[in-house]
Scaffold this motif. Structure first.
Motif, short mmCIF file in Angstrom:
data_model
loop_
_atom_site.label_atom_id
_atom_site.label_comp_id
_atom_site.label_asym_id
_atom_site.label_seq_id
_atom_site.Cartn_x
_atom_site.Cartn_y
_atom_site.Cartn_z
N ILE A 139 -2.17 -6.66 -8.42
CA ILE A 139 -1.63 -6.01 -7.23
C ILE A 139 -0.73 -4.86 -7.65
CG2 ILE A 139 0.37 -7.57 -7.04
CD1 ILE A 139 -0.09 -7.46 -3.95
N THR A 140 -0.75 -3.78 -6.85
CA THR A 140 0.10 -2.62 -7.12
C THR A 140 1.21 -2.51 -6.07
OG1 THR A 140 -1.25 -1.16 -5.76
CG2 THR A 140 -1.88 -1.40 -8.09
N SER A 141 2.06 -1.53 -6.22
CA SER A 141 3.15 -1.35 -5.27
C SER A 141 2.63 -1.09 -3.87
CB SER A 141 4.06 -0.21 -5.71
OG SER A 141 3.33 1.00 -5.78
N GLY A 142 1.48 -0.41 -3.77
CA GLY A 142 0.87 -0.14 -2.47
C GLY A 142 0.04 -1.30 -1.96
N GLU A 143 0.11 -2.43 -2.67
CA GLU A 143 -0.59 -3.67 -2.31
C GLU A 143 -2.10 -3.54 -2.38
OE1 GLU A 143 3.05 -5.15 0.60
OE2 GLU A 143 1.07 -6.04 0.83
N SER A 144 -2.57 -2.62 -3.23
CA SER A 144 -3.98 -2.62 -3.58
C SER A 144 -4.23 -3.80 -4.49
CB SER A 144 -4.32 -1.31 -4.30
OG SER A 144 -5.63 -1.36 -4.81
N THR A 145 -5.30 -4.55 -4.22
CA THR A 145 -5.55 -5.78 -4.98
C THR A 145 -6.92 -5.76 -5.63
OG1 THR A 145 -6.43 -6.92 -3.03
CG2 THR A 145 -4.07 -7.16 -3.48
N LYS A 146 -7.05 -6.55 -6.68
CA LYS A 146 -8.36 -6.78 -7.30
C LYS A 146 -8.43 -8.23 -7.74
CE LYS A 146 -8.30 -3.75 -10.63
NZ LYS A 146 -8.96 -2.95 -11.70
N TYR A 147 -9.66 -8.75 -7.80
CA TYR A 147 -9.89 -10.15 -8.14
C TYR A 147 -11.08 -10.28 -9.08
CZ TYR A 147 -6.94 -11.13 -4.08
OH TYR A 147 -5.90 -11.19 -3.20
#
Length: 122
Positions: free
Chosen positions: A51-59
């Motif tokens: 997760i990044t500060s901009g709440e972009s996520t990956k799984y």
């Protein structure tokens, strides 16, 4: 210096849920993505979610639809794990990756927490 402290591991039955927490340094998201890795017994460590500060996520494909990464206003990062399977058994690590590397696909962590054991067993 980035500090990462995990908590919330334990023993859970298959199909159950568990939430891991990672307390981070206040400024960690200024230059890093925060991720969860896991190391199953006898296997290599692998990225689970980020997760990044901009709440972009990956799984990772193996956890999509079952695990959710999130963060709150104190920069604590959570990993909600649902529908757990025995193959999810591992030591789970919170880790920070410099943003430039993270977005370029270089997912080698720059900072590590101490790890927390998750065991899924009947």
């Amino acid at each position: 210096q980035v500090q990462l402290v995990e908590s919330g591991g334990g023993l859970v039955q298959p199909g159950g849920s568990l939430r891991l927490s990672c307390a981070t340094s206040r400024n960690v998201f200024s230059f890093n993505a925060v991720t969860w890795f896991r190391e199953p017994p006898g296997r290599e460590r692998e990225l689970v979610a980020g997760i990044t500060s901009g709440e972009s996520t990956k799984y990772a494909d193996s956890v999509k639809g079952r695990f959710t990464i999130s963060k709150d206003s104190t920069n604590t990062v959570y990993l909600q794990m649902d529908s757990l399977k025995p193959e999810d058994t591992a030591v789970y690590y919170c880790a920070a990756i410099w943003l430039q590397k993270y977005f370029s696909g270089n997912l080698s962590a720059d900072y590590w927490g101490q790890g927390t054991q998750v065991t899924v067993s009947a």
